[in-house]
Each structure stands twice: as C-alpha cells, then as structure tokens.
Design an enzyme around this catalytic site. Sequence first.
Site, short mmCIF file in Angstrom:
data_model
loop_
_atom_site.label_atom_id
_atom_site.label_comp_id
_atom_site.label_asym_id
_atom_site.label_seq_id
_atom_site.Cartn_x
_atom_site.Cartn_y
_atom_site.Cartn_z
N ASP A 28 50.22 17.99 69.43
CA ASP A 28 51.47 17.33 69.07
C ASP A 28 51.41 16.80 67.63
O ASP A 28 52.39 16.29 67.11
CB ASP A 28 51.86 16.25 70.09
CG ASP A 28 50.81 15.17 70.24
OD1 ASP A 28 49.78 15.22 69.55
OD2 ASP A 28 51.02 14.25 71.06
N SER A 29 50.26 16.99 66.98
CA SER A 29 50.17 16.75 65.53
C SER A 29 51.19 17.62 64.79
O SER A 29 51.47 17.37 63.62
CB SER A 29 48.75 17.05 65.02
OG SER A 29 48.32 18.32 65.46
N ASP A 72 49.15 20.52 74.00
CA ASP A 72 49.32 19.09 74.26
C ASP A 72 50.53 18.82 75.14
O ASP A 72 51.61 19.40 74.94
CB ASP A 72 49.56 18.34 72.94
CG ASP A 72 48.31 17.66 72.42
OD1 ASP A 72 47.35 17.47 73.19
OD2 ASP A 72 48.28 17.32 71.22
N LYS A 130 46.38 19.25 77.44
CA LYS A 130 45.67 18.03 77.03
C LYS A 130 46.60 16.83 77.20
O LYS A 130 47.78 16.91 76.87
CB LYS A 130 45.20 18.14 75.58
CG LYS A 130 44.46 16.88 75.07
CD LYS A 130 43.65 17.14 73.83
CE LYS A 130 44.44 17.17 72.56
NZ LYS A 130 45.19 15.94 72.25
N GLU A 170 46.61 12.31 76.88
CA GLU A 170 45.92 11.13 76.38
C GLU A 170 45.86 10.06 77.47
O GLU A 170 46.82 9.88 78.22
CB GLU A 170 46.67 10.56 75.16
CG GLU A 170 46.70 11.54 73.99
CD GLU A 170 47.43 10.99 72.76
OE1 GLU A 170 47.79 9.79 72.75
OE2 GLU A 170 47.64 11.77 71.82
N GLU A 185 38.44 10.84 69.95
CA GLU A 185 38.98 10.70 68.58
C GLU A 185 38.64 9.33 68.02
O GLU A 185 38.90 8.30 68.64
CB GLU A 185 40.51 10.91 68.61
CG GLU A 185 41.14 10.78 67.24
CD GLU A 185 42.55 11.34 67.14
OE1 GLU A 185 43.05 11.94 68.13
OE2 GLU A 185 43.16 11.19 66.05
#
Length: 271
Positions: free
Chosen positions: A52-53, A91, A120, A122, A189
């Site tokens: 999602d960067s 993501d 992925k 978080e 991270e």
Amino acid sequence: MAYGTQQYAKHSVTTLRKMKQEGEKIAMLTAYDSSFARVVDQGGVDVILVGDSLGMVIQGRATTIPVSVADIIYHTRAVTWATERALVLADLPFMSYTSPEMALRNCARLMQEGYAQMVKLEGGAPQVETVRQLTFHGVPVCAHLGLQPQSVHKLGGYRVQGRDAPVATQMQADALALQDAGADMLVLECVPVHLAEKITAQLEIPVIGIGAGQRCDGQVLVLQDMLGITPGAPRFSRDFMPDAGTIPGAVAAYVTAVKTGAFPAEEHSFF
Ligand code: KIV
C-alpha cells in the site's frame, strides 16, 4: 531468460520456509506495474510486494491510508501478469480487515481478481483471530509488526518501535501468536536489531526486515527508494543506482547484497 519461458519454478510458501531452514536470505522488493515487476522478477527477487506504499510512491499521497482494495487489485493484476518466478504478495489496505469476515471477503478479491499468492496485514494480538480464519480458508498470510504505517496518525509519526521493554515483550508475544494462528511470514519494520534478531530466532516462519537489521531471514525495500528516486528516502534504505548504473543492475546488486548479508549495514539499522 526470454520472457514467456518458464525457466524457474514459481516460488511458494514452501520455497520461502525452505530458504529459512537452509539459511538462504530472502530478497523482497515492491513493484506496482508489469514493467518493473518483470525487471524485479528477472533480477532474482524472491517475493514481490504490491504494497500500500503505492499510495505514496504511485499516487503521490502523504500516507498509505487513502489506498483502496480496488487500487491494490488493479496493481496486483498488473504485477502478476509479468511475474514468472517470484511469489506475489499483496497488501490489505487500511480498514479492509476490521473483522475476519471483511478480511475473508477482501482476500478473496485480492486472490481471485488480482491473482495474489499471499496477503499482508498489519497488527498483532487483535489480528490473531483474522489470521486463524484466513489460514482455515486457505489464504497464505504475511503479518506485519513494528512500525505499522496504517496507524501513523495514532503513532504520531513514523518512529522506531520496540526500544522500550514492554513494547518489545508484546511484539515477541504477538509474533508467536500470529505464527501459531497460521501466518506464513512476518515483516518487521523499524525495529531495533537485537529485537528483530530475537524474533527471527524464535519463529519457524521467515522474518523479513525493513529497517530491522541484518539478522532477519530476508529484507524488503520500496523499489523507488532503492532506485534513488524518492525525495528524502528513509535512512534504512540504500540507493543502489549510483554504483549499478541501470535499473536491472541496481535490482541485481540489491539481491546480491541481501543474499550475501552486505545489506543492510549498520548505518541502515536501529539500535
Ligand atoms: O507497503 C509497503 O511497501 C510495505 C513495506 C514497507 C514493507 O508494507
């Protein structure tokens, strides 16, 4: 390798687990379109992350928060189209997995419409039940601990996580709980080297670091950061372009540096 010929076997969760067992470092990079995915894949990267960067490096936003499921599907489809060897990881964006049911629905879209091989998400303890449900339904999951960019406004900025003992202890417990729930991989991270090393040693699944030091099982960077085109790229990244001279050369140099342990060096790590 001529594009279109299947020279390498496609990577899977089994390949990645075996790489950890055999001590081979895993090289991971982001990509968001077919052209770069092809270069990254042919450069020997093991996992391509459609992160999602993309909200920041493709859409020009200040954070990853505006990214939608439809955005990730669009870019994942472009990447999977051009990827023959690397595992493609996508993501789950902000607020797309607030319950196991919502996560299942959105993972089905990422896998059926984007052709992602792994997703992925978080978060620690609050995501354990979601990881269990995804695992039960056959979805490979990569967890993400340490700095969680989707929580940037709650965290008050992009900061190293786990320097104080209670947070470090919680992160270790979360990592084990996520693995027990069925996670296949973990991204750490912006975590101090000694903590990332402990978590890597205590888990059987591969641990991929970004700003987490050299002792992880592999490394990930944002492609635009390591190609030197992100203004003010984070200090844990390295610009591989000046020495390599070409984009395929920079990707190959990154893969070699990860595999030999030359990257990250101390100056890319936190203590
Ligand atoms: O979105 C992304 O690119 C990521 C990496 C920074 C790990 O999550």
